[in-house]
Enzyme design. Structure first.
Site, mmCIF file in Angstrom:
data_model
loop_
_atom_site.group_PDB
_atom_site.id
_atom_site.type_symbol
_atom_site.label_atom_id
_atom_site.label_comp_id
_atom_site.label_asym_id
_atom_site.label_seq_id
_atom_site.Cartn_x
_atom_site.Cartn_y
_atom_site.Cartn_z
ATOM 1 N N LEU A 1 -5.329 -7.861 3.514
ATOM 2 C CA LEU A 1 -4.376 -8.811 4.081
ATOM 3 C C LEU A 1 -5.071 -9.780 5.009
ATOM 4 O O LEU A 1 -4.781 -10.974 5.012
ATOM 5 C CB LEU A 1 -3.288 -8.058 4.835
ATOM 6 C CG LEU A 1 -2.262 -7.389 3.934
ATOM 7 C CD1 LEU A 1 -1.232 -6.664 4.765
ATOM 8 C CD2 LEU A 1 -1.594 -8.411 3.040
ATOM 9 N N ARG B 1 3.969 7.763 16.518
ATOM 10 C CA ARG B 1 3.172 8.642 15.676
ATOM 11 C C ARG B 1 2.332 9.651 16.442
ATOM 12 O O ARG B 1 2.212 10.797 16.020
ATOM 13 C CB ARG B 1 2.244 7.788 14.818
ATOM 14 C CG ARG B 1 3.040 6.979 13.841
ATOM 15 C CD ARG B 1 2.157 6.028 13.081
ATOM 16 N NE ARG B 1 3.001 5.341 12.109
ATOM 17 C CZ ARG B 1 2.575 4.404 11.290
ATOM 18 N NH1 ARG B 1 1.309 4.034 11.329
ATOM 19 N NH2 ARG B 1 3.396 3.836 10.438
HETATM 20 C C1 LIG Z 1 -1.423 4.756 3.008
HETATM 21 C C2 LIG Z 1 -1.299 3.694 4.059
HETATM 22 C C3 LIG Z 1 -0.054 3.181 4.402
HETATM 23 C C4 LIG Z 1 0.060 2.199 5.366
HETATM 24 N N1 LIG Z 1 1.302 1.715 5.654
HETATM 25 C C5 LIG Z 1 1.411 0.703 6.553
HETATM 26 C C6 LIG Z 1 2.690 0.122 6.809
HETATM 27 O O1 LIG Z 1 3.704 0.509 6.236
HETATM 28 N N2 LIG Z 1 2.751 -0.874 7.713
HETATM 29 C C7 LIG Z 1 1.644 -1.347 8.349
HETATM 30 O O2 LIG Z 1 1.765 -2.269 9.147
HETATM 31 N N3 LIG Z 1 0.433 -0.823 8.106
HETATM 32 C C8 LIG Z 1 0.280 0.182 7.225
HETATM 33 N N4 LIG Z 1 -0.956 0.715 6.979
HETATM 34 C C9 LIG Z 1 -2.133 0.136 7.636
HETATM 35 C C10 LIG Z 1 -2.553 -1.161 6.958
HETATM 36 O O3 LIG Z 1 -2.371 -1.036 5.570
HETATM 37 C C11 LIG Z 1 -4.011 -1.513 7.192
HETATM 38 O O4 LIG Z 1 -4.318 -1.414 8.530
HETATM 39 C C12 LIG Z 1 -4.283 -2.951 6.780
HETATM 40 O O5 LIG Z 1 -3.828 -3.166 5.486
HETATM 41 C C13 LIG Z 1 -5.749 -3.302 6.885
HETATM 42 O O6 LIG Z 1 -5.951 -4.587 6.348
HETATM 43 P P1 LIG Z 1 -7.331 -5.293 6.397
HETATM 44 O O7 LIG Z 1 -7.173 -6.590 5.704
HETATM 45 O O8 LIG Z 1 -7.836 -5.322 7.790
HETATM 46 O O9 LIG Z 1 -8.340 -4.352 5.590
HETATM 47 P P2 LIG Z 1 -8.302 -3.760 4.108
HETATM 48 O O10 LIG Z 1 -7.053 -4.030 3.390
HETATM 49 O O11 LIG Z 1 -8.781 -2.364 4.231
HETATM 50 O O12 LIG Z 1 -9.396 -4.597 3.362
HETATM 51 C C14 LIG Z 1 -10.768 -4.385 3.505
HETATM 52 C C15 LIG Z 1 -11.491 -5.311 2.577
HETATM 53 O O13 LIG Z 1 -12.859 -5.317 2.911
HETATM 54 C C16 LIG Z 1 -13.647 -5.148 1.766
HETATM 55 N N5 LIG Z 1 -14.888 -4.552 2.210
HETATM 56 C C17 LIG Z 1 -15.063 -3.503 3.044
HETATM 57 N N6 LIG Z 1 -16.361 -3.309 3.282
HETATM 58 C C18 LIG Z 1 -17.012 -4.268 2.602
HETATM 59 C C19 LIG Z 1 -18.387 -4.608 2.467
HETATM 60 N N7 LIG Z 1 -19.348 -3.961 3.099
HETATM 61 N N8 LIG Z 1 -18.696 -5.634 1.654
HETATM 62 C C20 LIG Z 1 -17.738 -6.335 1.004
HETATM 63 N N9 LIG Z 1 -16.440 -6.068 1.137
HETATM 64 C C21 LIG Z 1 -16.088 -5.053 1.920
HETATM 65 C C22 LIG Z 1 -12.818 -4.369 0.819
HETATM 66 O O14 LIG Z 1 -13.252 -4.601 -0.473
HETATM 67 C C23 LIG Z 1 -11.439 -4.931 1.111
HETATM 68 O O15 LIG Z 1 -11.284 -6.110 0.375
HETATM 69 C C24 LIG Z 1 -1.087 1.713 6.024
HETATM 70 C C25 LIG Z 1 -2.330 2.223 5.700
HETATM 71 C C26 LIG Z 1 -2.433 3.223 4.746
HETATM 72 C C27 LIG Z 1 -3.780 3.799 4.480
#
Ligand SMILES: Cc1cc2nc3c(=O)[nH]c(=O)nc-3n(C[C@H](O)[C@H](O)[C@H](O)COP(=O)(O)OP(=O)(O)OC[C@H]3O[C@@H](n4cnc5c(N)ncnc54)[C@H](O)[C@@H]3O)c2cc1C
Ligand code: SF4
Ligand code: FES
Lengths: 670, 255
Positions: free
Chosen positions: A44, A338
């Site tokens: 996201l 939580r």
């Molecule tokens: C089962 C579950 C349910 C959840 N439910 C909720 C909810 O209902 N409401 C809420 O607010 N939050 C919820 N969360 C938390 C939330 O989903 C996450 O905190 C959030 O989506 C993280 O988004 P992000 O974009 O920071 O990272 P992520 O979506 O984890 O994206 C990480 C990205 O980085 C890339 N990446 C990582 N390392 C590397 C690297 N070294 N080189 C290249 N690419 C890399 C991956 O490929 C990926 O594209 C939930 C989490 C889980 C696990």
């Protein structure tokens, strides 16, 4: 000396962001295509940032380790996303969302950041709806809301139990549009291996093409890290298998401070561990707590009988059930935050009341029977069924539950082979979300100029704890509405710089470092697989840096993790070749970083002599088992500076947290 | 868990070094697999054994292990995502198998999904179809209308959600004898066609996505319906029909 300048704009809280935007430097539209930006991660945070930056006219290179941006871990979020829209007219406002989030974070988050988050939250929903995200609606065609743990208003927007999926697909479609236009160059199945710094500024990355095995150089004027959280340091967690800390840890080793690593969120409603072959844990959405009642037997002999398979939960009489959350926290009941719910479950299981027949006897019930009957009665009245039978009531109630949570119930049944409509679900806390991360200032810039960190990878908005549905909000706020502005302020100095060459010594060195490590792994004649070490680390982390922490346990953990790390570098065995796909090699790099981070987490947990949010120190609790915060001595962000191979030598920097707009209180959900 | 019995299995697994080399089946034995384990956990154990024997582990795709990311694949005993219905491979549990059974494991086989290694295939064709039109062209600036200014009837929102639930796993393509991607593309076209936000450019979208789909080498739909049966998310054939209607209308319009 400390480089911690949070750069919080002056002025009243509610005007800070606006004033800041009004006074930041801009990059004029005609200059934007002279600037390259690397975005690591397409969840996201990274997905929304890449799409927005590309749309603004910058050249964006986006990286993810999966085969498509659509698979980022954000896809797994179930429950929902918060926004202060007050559509339900129950008294919600920007201020209330801000206040709940600060309080939920146990007063360990930055006021200005959290306020900004609450402020832009309403825009997020507008944006996503415009993109065609199919949020739940009511019969009037308006958006529907539900409530989540730790709050008393309905402000959570949802798309069935697949909110993260739909929001991510929204961001991915916005990215796809820019990819189609050639504004984003997407590097699927590429992993960032290191950051390249030129003249003190982040100017590129070393990446590995996971399909060919090639090590590549990529340059840019700024690098954005959006690589998600580090919950997998525990081996078992609700995170996707590939989730890792590597990108964040690599920049830490290059000078970015790592803040509050010990703040880990343990989610109360996961399916309990089934056995030693388990690879990951599955979350049951927190929204279930709106309808489910959590209990364990009152009598310990009942718990024993259940574990031995001699008694069914349905046969335990109402008065013999201990609805311990309703008992201890009457105001919030099953909807406490939580950390509170998780600890209460641990407390009951430690006392011997756990109901699951696994090695640790850990598990409690999440029971829908009351709700099924209640909703069934309501439906019977609505349908004008006079004197309905119990079976009719049950069937109608079941229908209601099915509509609301059906997919989660199916998922549960597939995993456990139990029918949750008949038998209460078994749940237990599991590692879920990491509030700690790379330290960033108000502009989301790390202590390395030109290196920005967004989403779960940074530390900024969640304090010591996190309320449900706020991580999705933060990821999209950072990516759509914050970073695209703040990064322009930095990039405005770069319009005459020209393309960054990749043939320079900084790139040479960084690339050599990675190639040498690859050589090492593939040639090390070790005895154990990468997973072997990862599981060992996870075991120490869960037992000693998990839900309850003691100084003795933490000291042991620090030593033990170091031992595992030394053992890893001596005895790890990585089969395969450097060319082509080599998944074990990928894991080896990731686990190497987890081993260092794990130690820092324990060090951070040991130094913080207080309990707050997800960090519960058993030696800092009240007689009735509640967390005891120490605002006099610990009202700060702890940001660690890397000092080389010896993690014990990391230097702590403190960012004092100042609360001008709210009164810091003891968090109570009684 | 101690009380449960462990399975002893024979696995026939497709091994292929890369997309240039030829592949073949290899046979492996595995014992003491808990019936509570998932299918992928079973493969983890096998890989751990292979590593300990100094062999290369089997490459397969996976990430969330919760049935939502769409990364896992696998053709198991002749069926996409294995013998259970309505689930992905990561949700398949070993209690679906019998002690002593032989299990055949293959990658998705389709011209549009070349093998990368062993059981891993390249599904980036889906991304390219998406880039051709799988979006609503709205700026990400946040200067949009208030969300409730676009009322959407609940039924439409629900049906759009059902279509949007596709996880892009490719089981539909793998299972179709023509290698058609119509269920995947139909789902996306339908999601937007059902919402007012997506209507504005609906014609352009369907024409572009169908064109891209054809260019990627996906086959045509001959209404055998295998895709719907194997789809882990219950994406319905209705979506293909809706796409065809949208497409015909757009063609007519184009003249
Ligand atoms: C089962 C579950 C349910 C959840 N439910 C909720 C909810 O209902 N409401 C809420 O607010 N939050 C919820 N969360 C938390 C939330 O989903 C996450 O905190 C959030 O989506 C993280 O988004 P992000 O974009 O920071 O990272 P992520 O979506 O984890 O994206 C990480 C990205 O980085 C890339 N990446 C990582 N390392 C590397 C690297 N070294 N080189 C290249 N690419 C890399 C991956 O490929 C990926 O594209 C939930 C989490 C889980 C696990
Ligand atoms: S339509 Fe079904 S089978 Fe096809 S990609 Fe989508 S989820 Fe997978
Ligand atoms: S691993 Fe994500 S759907 Fe199976």
């Amino acid at each position: 000396m400390s480089k911690l300048d949070s750069r919080i704009p002056a002025g009243p809280l509610k005007d800070k962001w606006k004033n800041h935007k009004d006074h930041m430097n801009l990059v004029a539209p005609n200059n934007r295509d002279k600037i390259d930006i690397i975005v690591v991660g397409t969840g996201l945070a990274g997905g929304s940032a890449a799409a927005t930056l590309a749309e603004q006219g910058y050249n964006v290179k986006a990286f993810c380790y999966q085969d498509s941006p659509r698979r980022a871990h954000s896809i797994a979020a179930q429950g929902g996303i918060n926004a202060a829209k007050n559509y339900q007219g129950d008294g919600d406002s920007t201020y209330r969302l801000f206040y709940d989030t600060i309080k939920g974070g146990d007063y360990r988050a930055r006021e200005a950041n959290v306020y900004r988050l609450a402020e832009v939250s309403a825009n997020i929903i507008d944006q996503c709806v415009a993109q065609g995200v199919p949020f739940g609606r009511d019969y009037g065609g308006q958006l529907d809301n539900r409530s989540f743990g730790g709050v008393q208003v309905k402000r959570t927007f949802y798309a069935k139990g697949q909110t993260g999926q739909q929001l991510l697909l929204g961001a991915y479609s916005a990215m796809s549009r820019q990819i189609g236009k050639g504004r984003i160059k997407m590097y699927n199945r590429h992993e960032m291996m290191d950051l390249v710094i030129v003249d003190g500024k982040a100017r590129g990355i070393i990446a590995r093409n996971l399909v060919t095995g090639e090590v590549e150089r990529h340059s840019a004027h700024a690098v954005v890290i959006a690589s998600g959280g580090y919950g997998n340091v525990y081996f078992l967690s609700t995170n996707a298998m590939g989730s890792n800390v590597s990108a964040a840890w690599k920049i830490h080793k290059k000078g970015a401070y790592f803040a509050n690593p010990c703040y880990v969120q343990i989610h109360p409603t996961c399916i309990p561990v089934h056995g030693t072959q388990q690879s990951k844990l599955t979350l049951m959405s927190e929204s279930l707590r709106n309808s489910g009642r959590i209990w364990v037997p009152k009598k310990i002999e009942d718990s024993v009988a259940i574990r031995e398979g001699k008694l069914r939960p349905e046969n335990i009489k109402e008065e013999d059930r201990d609805y311990y959350l309703e008992r201890r926290y009457p105001a919030f009941g099953n909807l406490v935050p939580r950390d509170v719910a998780s600890r209460a479950a641990k407390e009951r299981c430690d006392a011997g009341f756990g109901i699951e027949n696994n090695d640790t006897k850990e598990g409690v019930y999440l029971d829908f029977s009351t709700e099924i009957m209640k909703k069934g009665k309501e439906a019977a009245i609505e349908k004008h069924i006079h004197n309905p039978t119990d079976q009719q009531i049950y069937d109608l109630g079941k229908q209601w539950v099915e509509e609301k949570y059906g997919n989660l119930f199916v998922m549960y049944e597939k995993i456990t082979a139990d029918d949750p409509y008949k038998t209460p679900m078994k749940i237990y806390p599991a590692v879920h979300y990491t509030m700690g991360g790379v330290w960033v200032d108000y502009n989301l810039q790390s202590t390395i100029p030109g290196c920005f960190v967004i989403g779960e990878a940074n530390f900024s908005d969640h304090g010591a704890n996190r309320l449900g549905a706020s991580a999705l909000m933060q990821g999209l706020a950072d990516g759509y509405f914050v970073l695209p502005y703040t990064i322009a302020d930095y990039l405005s100095a770069d319009i005459r710089t020209g393309a960054i060459p990749t043939g320079t010594s900084s790139f040479d060195e960084a690339e050599k470092g990675i190639k040498d490590k690859i050589d090492f792994f593939l040639n090390n004649k070790g005895t154990h697989s990468v997973d072997h070490f990862h599981k060992k680390l996870g075991h120490i982390m869960w037992n000693k840096v998990g839900m309850g922490r003691t100084p003795e346990g933490l000291r042991e953990a620090i030593k033990e993790i170091e031992e595992v790390r030394n053992d890893f570098w001596k005895n790890v065995k990585v089969p395969g070749e450097r060319e082509g796909m080599n998944t074990e090699l990928e894991k080896a790099f990731r686990v190497a970083d987890f081993l260092e981070l794990g130690q820092l987490m324990a060090i951070d947990a040991l130094h913080r002599n207080e309990s707050c949010g997800g960090h519960f120190r058993e030696d800092h609790s009240t007689p009735d088992g509640e967390a005891e915060r120490d605002d006099v001595n610990y009202k700060y962000v702890g940001a660690w500076e890397y000092q080389g191979n010896d993690i014990n030598a990391e230097v702590l920097h403190k960012e004092e947290l100042i609360y001008d707009n709210i009164e810091v209180k003891t968090r109570s959900y009684k | 868990m101690s009380a449960k019995k462990g399975l002893h299995l024979t696995l026939k697994i497709w091994r292929q070094k890369n997309n240039k080399s030829k592949g073949q089946f290899e046979t492996y034995k595995i014992s003491d697999v808990s019936t509570d384990s998932s299918f992928l956990e079973m493969l983890d154990i096998l890989n751990e054994n292979l590593i300990n024997e100094g062999k290369e582990p089997i490459a397969f795709d996976h990430d969330c292990r919760e049935g939502i990311c769409g990364m896992c694949s696998l053709y198991i005993n002749g069926r996409a995502h294995g013998p259970d219905t309505g689930i992905t491979t990561c949700q398949l549990h070993m209690r679906m198998f019998k002690d002593g059974e032989t299990i055949v494991i293959e990658p998705w086989r389709s011209a549009a999904f070349p093998v990368i290694k062993d059981l891993m295939v390249d599904r980036s064709a889906f991304d390219r179809v998406m880039a051709a039109g799988g979006f609503v062209s709205v700026n990400t600036s946040g200067n949009t209308l208030d969300a409730n200014a676009i009322p959407v009837p609940k039924e439409d929102a629900d049906r759009a959600m059902d279509a949007a639930a596709c996880i892009g796993c490719g089981a539909c393509v793998a299972t179709c004898k023509n290698g058609s991607a119509m269920l995947f593309v139909g789902a996306k076209v339908s999601q937007f066609a059902l919402l007012p936000q997506g209507r504005v450019e609906a014609k352009r979208r369907v024409l572009n996505m169908v064109k891209a789909m054809d260019e990627e080498g996906f086959g045509n739909c001959s209404n055998t319906g295998a895709c719907e049966i194997e789809c882990p998310k219950g994406i319905s054939l209705e979506n293909i029909a809706r796409m065809n209607r949208e497409y015909m209308a757009a063609l007519v319009d184009q003249g």
